[in-house]
Design a protein around this motif. Structure first.
Motif, PDB file in Angstrom:
ATOM      1  N   LYS A  29       0.864  -1.188   0.000  1.00 42.43           N
ATOM      2  CA  LYS A  29       0.000   0.000   0.000  1.00 42.43           C
ATOM      3  C   LYS A  29       0.891   1.225   0.000  1.00 42.43           C
ATOM      4  O   LYS A  29       1.884   1.290   0.738  1.00 42.43           O
ATOM      5  CB  LYS A  29      -0.841   0.046   1.282  1.00 42.43           C
ATOM      6  CG  LYS A  29      -2.172  -0.632   1.164  1.00 42.43           C
ATOM      7  CD  LYS A  29      -3.202   0.357   0.636  1.00 42.43           C
ATOM      8  CE  LYS A  29      -4.558  -0.267   0.449  1.00 42.43           C
ATOM      9  NZ  LYS A  29      -5.319   0.381  -0.607  1.00 42.43           N
ATOM     10  N   LEU A  30       0.520   2.214  -0.812  1.00 42.91           N
ATOM     11  CA  LEU A  30       1.239   3.484  -0.784  1.00 42.91           C
ATOM     12  C   LEU A  30       0.851   4.248   0.480  1.00 42.91           C
ATOM     13  O   LEU A  30      -0.301   4.212   0.913  1.00 42.91           O
ATOM     14  CB  LEU A  30       0.885   4.337  -2.006  1.00 42.91           C
ATOM     15  CG  LEU A  30       1.282   3.796  -3.372  1.00 42.91           C
ATOM     16  CD1 LEU A  30       0.742   4.714  -4.470  1.00 42.91           C
ATOM     17  CD2 LEU A  30       2.799   3.676  -3.483  1.00 42.91           C
ATOM     18  N   LEU A  31       1.829   4.982   1.028  1.00 41.99           N
ATOM     19  CA  LEU A  31       1.563   5.872   2.164  1.00 41.99           C
ATOM     20  C   LEU A  31       1.861   7.303   1.719  1.00 41.99           C
ATOM     21  O   LEU A  31       2.976   7.605   1.294  1.00 41.99           O
ATOM     22  CB  LEU A  31       2.475   5.499   3.343  1.00 41.99           C
ATOM     23  CG  LEU A  31       2.408   6.415   4.563  1.00 41.99           C
ATOM     24  CD1 LEU A  31       1.100   6.222   5.327  1.00 41.99           C
ATOM     25  CD2 LEU A  31       3.591   6.169   5.498  1.00 41.99           C
ATOM     26  N   SER A  36      -5.682   8.653   6.182  1.00 40.51           N
ATOM     27  CA  SER A  36      -6.732   7.648   5.975  1.00 40.51           C
ATOM     28  C   SER A  36      -6.143   6.249   6.169  1.00 40.51           C
ATOM     29  O   SER A  36      -6.761   5.392   6.799  1.00 40.51           O
ATOM     30  CB  SER A  36      -7.343   7.762   4.569  1.00 40.51           C
ATOM     31  OG  SER A  36      -8.088   8.945   4.480  1.00 40.51           O
ATOM     32  N   LEU A  37      -4.931   6.025   5.638  1.00 43.74           N
ATOM     33  CA  LEU A  37      -4.351   4.672   5.690  1.00 43.74           C
ATOM     34  C   LEU A  37      -4.030   4.239   7.121  1.00 43.74           C
ATOM     35  O   LEU A  37      -4.361   3.119   7.528  1.00 43.74           O
ATOM     36  CB  LEU A  37      -3.088   4.603   4.813  1.00 43.74           C
ATOM     37  CG  LEU A  37      -2.430   3.225   4.770  1.00 43.74           C
ATOM     38  CD1 LEU A  37      -3.370   2.183   4.186  1.00 43.74           C
ATOM     39  CD2 LEU A  37      -1.119   3.254   3.983  1.00 43.74           C
ATOM     40  N   HIS A  78      -3.409  19.545   1.980  1.00 43.41           N
ATOM     41  CA  HIS A  78      -4.636  20.351   2.007  1.00 43.41           C
ATOM     42  C   HIS A  78      -4.298  21.798   2.415  1.00 43.41           C
ATOM     43  O   HIS A  78      -4.851  22.749   1.862  1.00 43.41           O
ATOM     44  CB  HIS A  78      -5.646  19.780   3.007  1.00 43.41           C
ATOM     45  CG  HIS A  78      -5.888  18.305   2.868  1.00 43.41           C
ATOM     46  ND1 HIS A  78      -5.852  17.639   1.672  1.00 43.41           N
ATOM     47  CD2 HIS A  78      -6.180  17.357   3.809  1.00 43.41           C
ATOM     48  CE1 HIS A  78      -6.116  16.354   1.878  1.00 43.41           C
ATOM     49  NE2 HIS A  78      -6.305  16.163   3.163  1.00 43.41           N
ATOM     50  N   HIS A 100     -12.188  23.556   4.344  1.00 41.33           N
ATOM     51  CA  HIS A 100     -13.264  22.860   5.064  1.00 41.33           C
ATOM     52  C   HIS A 100     -12.840  21.473   5.554  1.00 41.33           C
ATOM     53  O   HIS A 100     -13.638  20.773   6.177  1.00 41.33           O
ATOM     54  CB  HIS A 100     -14.473  22.648   4.139  1.00 41.33           C
ATOM     55  CG  HIS A 100     -15.273  23.887   3.886  1.00 41.33           C
ATOM     56  ND1 HIS A 100     -16.288  24.301   4.724  1.00 41.33           N
ATOM     57  CD2 HIS A 100     -15.216  24.802   2.896  1.00 41.33           C
ATOM     58  CE1 HIS A 100     -16.825  25.414   4.251  1.00 41.33           C
ATOM     59  NE2 HIS A 100     -16.197  25.736   3.137  1.00 41.33           N
ATOM     60  N   GLY A 102     -11.402  18.597   7.724  1.00 43.57           N
ATOM     61  CA  GLY A 102     -10.934  18.197   9.061  1.00 43.57           C
ATOM     62  C   GLY A 102     -10.501  19.362   9.921  1.00 43.57           C
ATOM     63  O   GLY A 102     -11.170  20.390  10.001  1.00 43.57           O
ATOM     64  N   LYS A 109      -1.036  17.415   7.086  1.00 48.76           N
ATOM     65  CA  LYS A 109      -0.437  16.132   6.666  1.00 48.76           C
ATOM     66  C   LYS A 109      -1.134  15.506   5.466  1.00 48.76           C
ATOM     67  O   LYS A 109      -0.507  14.891   4.613  1.00 48.76           O
ATOM     68  CB  LYS A 109      -0.483  15.116   7.828  1.00 48.76           C
ATOM     69  CG  LYS A 109       0.445  15.405   8.974  1.00 48.76           C
ATOM     70  CD  LYS A 109       1.906  15.381   8.580  1.00 48.76           C
ATOM     71  CE  LYS A 109       2.389  13.957   8.315  1.00 48.76           C
ATOM     72  NZ  LYS A 109       3.819  13.947   7.934  1.00 48.76           N
ATOM     73  N   SER A 115      -6.242  11.750  -0.776  1.00 46.74           N
ATOM     74  CA  SER A 115      -7.690  11.868  -0.617  1.00 46.74           C
ATOM     75  C   SER A 115      -8.420  11.347  -1.852  1.00 46.74           C
ATOM     76  O   SER A 115      -9.384  10.591  -1.731  1.00 46.74           O
ATOM     77  CB  SER A 115      -8.065  13.338  -0.366  1.00 46.74           C
ATOM     78  OG  SER A 115      -9.455  13.455  -0.300  1.00 46.74           O
ATOM     79  N   ALA A 117      -7.268   9.249  -4.153  1.00 42.76           N
ATOM     80  CA  ALA A 117      -7.030   7.806  -4.313  1.00 42.76           C
ATOM     81  C   ALA A 117      -7.885   7.007  -3.333  1.00 42.76           C
ATOM     82  O   ALA A 117      -8.374   5.926  -3.655  1.00 42.76           O
ATOM     83  CB  ALA A 117      -5.555   7.494  -4.097  1.00 42.76           C
ATOM     84  N   ALA A 123     -15.512  12.345   1.508  1.00 44.50           N
ATOM     85  CA  ALA A 123     -14.384  13.269   1.309  1.00 44.50           C
ATOM     86  C   ALA A 123     -14.853  14.506   0.552  1.00 44.50           C
ATOM     87  O   ALA A 123     -15.813  14.448  -0.225  1.00 44.50           O
ATOM     88  CB  ALA A 123     -13.274  12.575   0.536  1.00 44.50           C
ATOM     89  N   ASP A 124     -14.157  15.612   0.767  1.00 41.84           N
ATOM     90  CA  ASP A 124     -14.578  16.881   0.162  1.00 41.84           C
ATOM     91  C   ASP A 124     -14.132  17.046  -1.292  1.00 41.84           C
ATOM     92  O   ASP A 124     -14.922  17.482  -2.141  1.00 41.84           O
ATOM     93  CB  ASP A 124     -14.015  18.048   0.990  1.00 41.84           C
ATOM     94  CG  ASP A 124     -14.741  18.187   2.316  1.00 41.84           C
ATOM     95  OD1 ASP A 124     -15.877  18.651   2.317  1.00 41.84           O
ATOM     96  OD2 ASP A 124     -14.168  17.802   3.351  1.00 41.84           O
ATOM     97  N   ILE A 161      -7.581   4.080 -10.568  1.00 40.60           N
ATOM     98  CA  ILE A 161      -6.146   3.787 -10.376  1.00 40.60           C
ATOM     99  C   ILE A 161      -5.936   2.276 -10.332  1.00 40.60           C
ATOM    100  O   ILE A 161      -6.561   1.581  -9.523  1.00 40.60           O
ATOM    101  CB  ILE A 161      -5.614   4.394  -9.057  1.00 40.60           C
ATOM    102  CG1 ILE A 161      -5.940   5.889  -8.957  1.00 40.60           C
ATOM    103  CG2 ILE A 161      -4.114   4.173  -8.926  1.00 40.60           C
ATOM    104  CD1 ILE A 161      -5.583   6.494  -7.599  1.00 40.60           C
ATOM    105  N   ILE A 166       0.423   5.020  -9.692  1.00 38.94           N
ATOM    106  CA  ILE A 166       0.494   6.083  -8.692  1.00 38.94           C
ATOM    107  C   ILE A 166      -0.151   7.340  -9.277  1.00 38.94           C
ATOM    108  O   ILE A 166       0.116   7.697 -10.433  1.00 38.94           O
ATOM    109  CB  ILE A 166       1.963   6.386  -8.319  1.00 38.94           C
ATOM    110  CG1 ILE A 166       2.585   5.139  -7.698  1.00 38.94           C
ATOM    111  CG2 ILE A 166       2.063   7.563  -7.370  1.00 38.94           C
ATOM    112  CD1 ILE A 166       4.032   5.327  -7.295  1.00 38.94           C
TER     113      ILE A 166
END
Ligand SMILES: Cc1cc2nc3c(=O)[nH]c(=O)nc-3n(C[C@H](O)[C@H](O)[C@H](O)COP(=O)(O)OP(=O)(O)OC[C@H]3O[C@@H](n4cnc5c(N)ncnc54)[C@H](O)[C@@H]3O)c2cc1C
Length: 280
Positions: A29-31, A36-37, A78, A100, A102, A109, A115, A117, A123-124, A161, A166
Motif C-alpha cells: 500500500k502506498l503511504l 486515511s491509511l 490540504h 473545510h 478536518g 499532513k 484523498s 485515491a 471526502a470533500d 487507479i 500512482i
C-alpha cells in the motif's frame, strides 16, 4: 490499537515506487499523508504487508500554472492548497474546499492525491474535482495516462487507479472563478454529510456532489434544468436544485439518514449556486 506488523519501504523516485508495487502486488500500500491509511491499519481494516512511503519522492508537491491549467502535485497538502495564491487568484474552488477539511493537523499532513485515491464517499475534494472537470494523471509500468474526473470515481473507495499505478498530478482550469463549495459537515470529524461544488462558466453550470452516495457524482439533472431555463431566478434555482439527488442511491448511517442526505443535497446545491452567482 496498533497496526499489524508491516515492512516499510521509502522509494526515492516514482519508478522505484512502481517497481515496489509491481513486486509486492496486493500486499503493498502506498503511504502519503497517512490520515486515511494509518487509521484504517490501526482498525485492521487495511493490513498491508509492505507500506511504500512516497513522502520522500522529490517533485510530487507543487502548484503551478501552465497553458491555461493549474497543475497540482499529488503530495500537495490540504493546507498548501488552502493557502495557495495561484489557486486563490485563478481557480479558487479547491482552496475554498481545502479550508473545510478536518482540522489543522489533518490539513497539514493529508494530501490531495491521497484523498482522491482513497475515494471516501464523505471526502470533500471529489465534489470540486468533478465540478471543475479536472484531469488526473496516473503513472504505472506502462507509462503515464490521463483520466478525466468523470471516469475517475468508480464506486465506494474505488477509483480508476490500477494497483500498480500512482496518482501523480491533478489539473484544473485556470479560469474557473465563479465558484462555490457549500458543505454540511459531520461535527466530530469534519467529513461531509453533503458537500456541493458549483462552477459557473461560459458553457453553463457544472455541479459536483459528495457525501450523498457511494461515490461523488455530477448533478447533471440540475445542470440540465439550469441550461434549459436560461438566466437563473431564485425560484428557478430552487426548482433546479430539487433534482440534486436524482438518479443516485443516497446512503444512510448513524450520522444522517438517506432522506436527510437527499434533502441536504438540494439545500446545499441551491446555496452553492446562489453563492457562486453572487461572486460572478
Ligand atoms: C480526524 C480526521 C478528519 C478528517 N476530516 C476530513 C474532512 O473533513 N474531509 C475530507 O475530505 N477528509 C478528511 N479526512 C481525511 C484526510 O483528508 C486524509 O488526509 C485523506 O483522505 C487521505 O490523504 P492522505 O495523504 O492522508 O493519504 P493516505 O492515508 O496516506 O492514503 C490514503 C489511500 O490512498 C492511497 N494513496 C495515497 N497517495 C496515493 C497516490 N499518490 N497514488 C495512488 N494511491 C495513493 C494509499 O495507498 C491509501 O490507500 C480526515 C481524516 C482524519 C484523520
Amino acid at each position: 490499537m496498533h497496526a499489524a506488523q508491516f515492512d516499510y519501504e521509502r522509494p526515492a523516485t516514482v519508478d522505484e515506487a512502481i517497481a515496489l508495487l509491481k513486486r509486492h502486488g496486493d500486499d503493498a500500500k502506498l503511504l502519503a499523508g497517512g490520515h486515511s491509511l494509518i487509521p484504517a491499519m490501526k482498525l485492521r481494516l487495511a493490513r498491508p504487508k509492505v507500506v511504500v512511503d512516497i513522502g520522500r519522492i522529490a517533485n510530487l508537491s507543487y502548484i503551478r500554472e501552465a497553458d491555461g491549467s493549474i497543475a497540482i502535485g499529488a503530495m500537495t497538502t490540504h493546507q498548501e492548497i488552502e493557502a495557495s495564491t495561484v489557486l486563490r487568484d485563478h481557480s479558487p474552488l479547491l482552496a475554498e474546499t481545502a479550508a473545510h477539511i478536518g482540522d489543522i493537523q489533518v490539513r497539514n499532513k493529508g494530501t490531495i492525491g491521497g484523498s482522491l485515491a482513497h475515494a471516501d464517499p464523505a471526502a470533500d475534494y471529489p465534489a470540486p474535482i468533478l465540478a471543475l472537470d479536472a484531469e488526473i494523471d496516473l503513472v504505472g509500468p506502462g507509462g503515464r495516462r490521463t483520466v478525466k474526473a468523470s471516469a475517475f470515481f468508480v464506486d465506494l473507495l474505488q477509483t480508476a487507479i490500477a494497483p500498480d499505478e500512482i496518482l501523480v498530478e491533478i489539473r484544473v482550469p485556470a479560469t474557473a472563478k465563479t465558484v462555490a463549495y457549500v458543505k454540511t459537515e459531520q461535527k466530530a470529524s469534519g467529513f461531509a454529510l453533503v458537500g456541493a461544488a458549483v462552477v459557473i462558466g461560459a458553457n453553463g453550470v457544472r455541479i459536483g456532489i459528495t457525501g450523498v452516495a457511494a461515490k461523488a457524482y455530477r448533478a447533471t439533472a440540475v445542470e440540465d434544468v439550469l441550461a434549459t431555463n436560461g438566466t437563473p431566478t431564485p425560484a428557478g434555482i430552487a426548482l433546479a436544485a430539487a433534482h440534486a439527488a436524482d438518479g443516485v442511491e443516497p446512503l444512510g448511517d448513524i450520522h444522517a439518514s438517506a432522506e436527510f442526505r437527499a434533502h441536504l443535497a438540494q439545500v446545499n446545491t441551491r446555496r452553492a449556486i446562489e453563492r457562486a452567482l453572487q461572486r460572478a
